[in-house]
Design a protein around this motif. Structure first.
Motif, PDB file in Angstrom:
ATOM      1  N   ASP A 211      17.762  87.639 -31.203  1.00  0.00           N
ATOM      2  CA  ASP A 211      18.212  88.997 -31.497  1.00  0.00           C
ATOM      3  C   ASP A 211      18.614  89.769 -30.245  1.00  0.00           C
ATOM      4  N   ILE A 212      18.347  89.200 -29.069  1.00  0.00           N
ATOM      5  CA  ILE A 212      18.667  89.883 -27.811  1.00  0.00           C
ATOM      6  C   ILE A 212      20.154  89.683 -27.509  1.00  0.00           C
ATOM      7  N   ASP A 213      20.854  90.761 -27.243  1.00  0.00           N
ATOM      8  CA  ASP A 213      22.293  90.683 -26.971  1.00  0.00           C
ATOM      9  C   ASP A 213      22.587  90.155 -25.563  1.00  0.00           C
ATOM     10  N   ASP A 214      21.745  90.509 -24.595  1.00  0.00           N
ATOM     11  CA  ASP A 214      21.979  90.116 -23.203  1.00  0.00           C
ATOM     12  C   ASP A 214      21.762  88.618 -22.995  1.00  0.00           C
ATOM     13  N   LYS A 215      22.361  88.101 -21.929  1.00  0.00           N
ATOM     14  CA  LYS A 215      22.101  86.724 -21.498  1.00  0.00           C
ATOM     15  C   LYS A 215      20.685  86.667 -20.926  1.00  0.00           C
ATOM     16  N   ILE A 216      19.948  85.621 -21.266  1.00  0.00           N
ATOM     17  CA  ILE A 216      18.580  85.444 -20.776  1.00  0.00           C
ATOM     18  C   ILE A 216      18.541  84.254 -19.813  1.00  0.00           C
ATOM     19  N   ASP A 217      18.091  84.500 -18.581  1.00  0.00           N
ATOM     20  CA  ASP A 217      17.991  83.420 -17.589  1.00  0.00           C
ATOM     21  C   ASP A 217      16.729  82.593 -17.761  1.00  0.00           C
ATOM     22  N   LEU A 218      15.615  83.271 -18.100  1.00  0.00           N
ATOM     23  CA  LEU A 218      14.313  82.591 -18.162  1.00  0.00           C
ATOM     24  C   LEU A 218      13.529  83.063 -19.374  1.00  0.00           C
ATOM     25  N   ALA A 219      13.004  82.104 -20.140  1.00  0.00           N
ATOM     26  CA  ALA A 219      12.108  82.432 -21.252  1.00  0.00           C
ATOM     27  C   ALA A 219      10.686  82.025 -20.870  1.00  0.00           C
ATOM     28  N   VAL A 220       9.763  82.956 -20.986  1.00  0.00           N
ATOM     29  CA  VAL A 220       8.339  82.685 -20.745  1.00  0.00           C
ATOM     30  C   VAL A 220       7.657  82.694 -22.104  1.00  0.00           C
ATOM     31  N   ILE A 221       7.130  81.542 -22.493  1.00  0.00           N
ATOM     32  CA  ILE A 221       6.637  81.346 -23.864  1.00  0.00           C
ATOM     33  C   ILE A 221       5.113  81.417 -23.886  1.00  0.00           C
ATOM     34  N   MET A 222       4.594  82.363 -24.693  1.00  0.00           N
ATOM     35  CA  MET A 222       3.144  82.568 -24.789  1.00  0.00           C
ATOM     36  C   MET A 222       2.696  82.640 -26.242  1.00  0.00           C
ATOM     37  N   VAL A 223       3.448  81.999 -27.130  1.00  0.00           N
ATOM     38  CA  VAL A 223       3.099  81.983 -28.550  1.00  0.00           C
ATOM     39  C   VAL A 223       2.015  80.923 -28.798  1.00  0.00           C
TER      40      VAL A 223
ATOM     41  N   GLU B 131      14.785  78.049 -30.825  1.00  0.00           N
ATOM     42  CA  GLU B 131      15.417  79.373 -30.776  1.00  0.00           C
ATOM     43  C   GLU B 131      15.992  79.644 -29.381  1.00  0.00           C
ATOM     44  N   CYS B 132      15.276  79.193 -28.337  1.00  0.00           N
ATOM     45  CA  CYS B 132      15.804  79.342 -26.966  1.00  0.00           C
ATOM     46  C   CYS B 132      17.107  78.554 -26.812  1.00  0.00           C
ATOM     47  N   ALA B 133      17.164  77.376 -27.429  1.00  0.00           N
ATOM     48  CA  ALA B 133      18.394  76.570 -27.372  1.00  0.00           C
ATOM     49  C   ALA B 133      19.536  77.284 -28.078  1.00  0.00           C
ATOM     50  N   MET B 134      19.243  77.931 -29.217  1.00  0.00           N
ATOM     51  CA  MET B 134      20.261  78.703 -29.936  1.00  0.00           C
ATOM     52  C   MET B 134      20.791  79.838 -29.064  1.00  0.00           C
ATOM     53  N   LYS B 135      19.929  80.366 -28.204  1.00  0.00           N
ATOM     54  CA  LYS B 135      20.284  81.467 -27.303  1.00  0.00           C
ATOM     55  C   LYS B 135      20.896  80.951 -25.987  1.00  0.00           C
ATOM     56  N   LYS B 136      20.990  79.604 -25.875  1.00  0.00           N
ATOM     57  CA  LYS B 136      21.556  78.953 -24.685  1.00  0.00           C
ATOM     58  C   LYS B 136      20.738  79.235 -23.421  1.00  0.00           C
ATOM     59  N   ILE B 137      19.415  79.281 -23.592  1.00  0.00           N
ATOM     60  CA  ILE B 137      18.500  79.423 -22.453  1.00  0.00           C
ATOM     61  C   ILE B 137      18.168  78.015 -21.955  1.00  0.00           C
ATOM     62  N   THR B 138      18.341  77.779 -20.657  1.00  0.00           N
ATOM     63  CA  THR B 138      18.104  76.432 -20.115  1.00  0.00           C
ATOM     64  C   THR B 138      16.867  76.351 -19.225  1.00  0.00           C
ATOM     65  N   SER B 139      16.174  77.472 -19.014  1.00  0.00           N
ATOM     66  CA  SER B 139      14.981  77.490 -18.162  1.00  0.00           C
ATOM     67  C   SER B 139      13.839  78.143 -18.921  1.00  0.00           C
TER      68      SER B 139
ATOM     69  N   ASP C  64      10.688  65.825 -25.675  1.00  0.00           N
ATOM     70  CA  ASP C  64      11.900  65.309 -26.333  1.00  0.00           C
ATOM     71  C   ASP C  64      12.903  66.445 -26.580  1.00  0.00           C
ATOM     72  N   LYS C  65      12.407  67.592 -27.016  1.00  0.00           N
ATOM     73  CA  LYS C  65      13.298  68.734 -27.256  1.00  0.00           C
ATOM     74  C   LYS C  65      13.914  69.241 -25.958  1.00  0.00           C
ATOM     75  N   ILE C  66      13.115  69.311 -24.908  1.00  0.00           N
ATOM     76  CA  ILE C  66      13.603  69.766 -23.608  1.00  0.00           C
ATOM     77  C   ILE C  66      14.751  68.864 -23.128  1.00  0.00           C
ATOM     78  N   ASN C  67      14.553  67.562 -23.272  1.00  0.00           N
ATOM     79  CA  ASN C  67      15.599  66.612 -22.864  1.00  0.00           C
ATOM     80  C   ASN C  67      16.841  66.730 -23.739  1.00  0.00           C
ATOM     81  N   LYS C  68      16.621  66.895 -25.032  1.00  0.00           N
ATOM     82  CA  LYS C  68      17.738  67.028 -25.980  1.00  0.00           C
ATOM     83  C   LYS C  68      18.604  68.239 -25.639  1.00  0.00           C
ATOM     84  N   TYR C  69      17.948  69.343 -25.253  1.00  0.00           N
ATOM     85  CA  TYR C  69      18.676  70.587 -24.983  1.00  0.00           C
ATOM     86  C   TYR C  69      19.048  70.750 -23.503  1.00  0.00           C
ATOM     87  N   SER C  70      18.750  69.756 -22.667  1.00  0.00           N
ATOM     88  CA  SER C  70      19.035  69.813 -21.220  1.00  0.00           C
ATOM     89  C   SER C  70      18.419  71.049 -20.573  1.00  0.00           C
ATOM     90  N   MET C  71      17.163  71.303 -20.911  1.00  0.00           N
ATOM     91  CA  MET C  71      16.418  72.420 -20.329  1.00  0.00           C
ATOM     92  C   MET C  71      15.538  71.931 -19.185  1.00  0.00           C
TER      93      MET C  71
END
Length: 208
Positions: free
Chosen positions: A61-73, A84-92, A116-123
């Motif tokens: 839902d964020i309009d801006d480009k995101i360089d880094l996602a910090v995941i604490m879920v 969802e990060c892959a949908m947002k084109k976040i690679t880090s 496996d997901k990280i490799n698939k999305y080239s993150m």
């Protein structure tokens, strides 16, 4: 992607809590207190704001480009969050969440799916089960950890697998006025290892 881990111009904190004392609340507090020069985007579907900063229901839902996602879920939401990060084109991404291979077979299986997901999305992934990163460069000023204190700028790069050791080192260098350029806690090393960071630092002018 490694550059976006240490020099992000925008950060999404996914799983940001509005409850004082929660790790994600303290992490955002540290980012603000240290004077981060970029943009902060808390993500939490249950609240409208965190630290008086607008919160988003999802990272997509964020309009801006995101360089880094910090995941604490919670652990069982991490894989969906990576999608969802892959949908947002976040690679880090930094996954602070614990409960992976350090807990045994079930956790190892989930960590394998994460890799496996990280490799698939080239993150590039730091963690899981880690304490995140610090960059004291005046143009960045990022303390993306939940450890108390104000880091001092200097020329040292420090890598810690152990979060407890990392926290002890951060406390020690601050008590003794020792400057640090960058700090990273790599946790379970599902992707980014100590060698990865050393290669990145080899030609980095901030690391003396």
């Amino acid at each position: 992607p490694m550059n976006n881990i240490f020099y992000p111009k925008s950060i999404a904190i996914i799983g940001a809590s509005s409850r004082e004392g929660a790790l994600s609340y303290e992490l955002i507090s540290n980012i603000i207190r240290y004077g981060y020069t970029g943009k902060i985007f808390p993500v939490n579907p249950k609240t409208d704001s965190v630290h008086s900063i607008k919160s988003y229901k999802s990272v997509v839902d964020i309009d801006d480009k995101i360089d880094l996602a910090v995941i604490m879920v919670p652990r069982d939401l991490v894989l969906r969050t990576i999608d969802e990060c892959a949908m947002k084109k976040i690679t880090s991404v930094v996954v602070i969440t614990a409960g992976f291979k350090e807990t045994g077979k079930a956790g190892s299986e989930i960590e394998k799916k994460l890799t496996d997901k990280i490799n698939k999305y080239s993150m590039r992934l730091v963690g899981p089960n880690c304490m995140s990163i610090i960059n004291t460069n005046p143009n960045v000023r990022l303390n993306c950890t939940f450890v108390d204190g104000i880091p001092i700028n200097g020329g040292i790069g420090f890598i810690s697998q152990s979060g407890a050791l990392g926290a002890a080192v951060l406390k020690t260098v601050q008590q003794n006025d020792i400057g640090m350029a960058q700090f990273i806690s790599i946790g379970n090393k599902a992707d980014v290892s100590g060698n990865t960071v050393l290669e990145f630092w080899k030609d980095n002018d901030d690391i003396k």
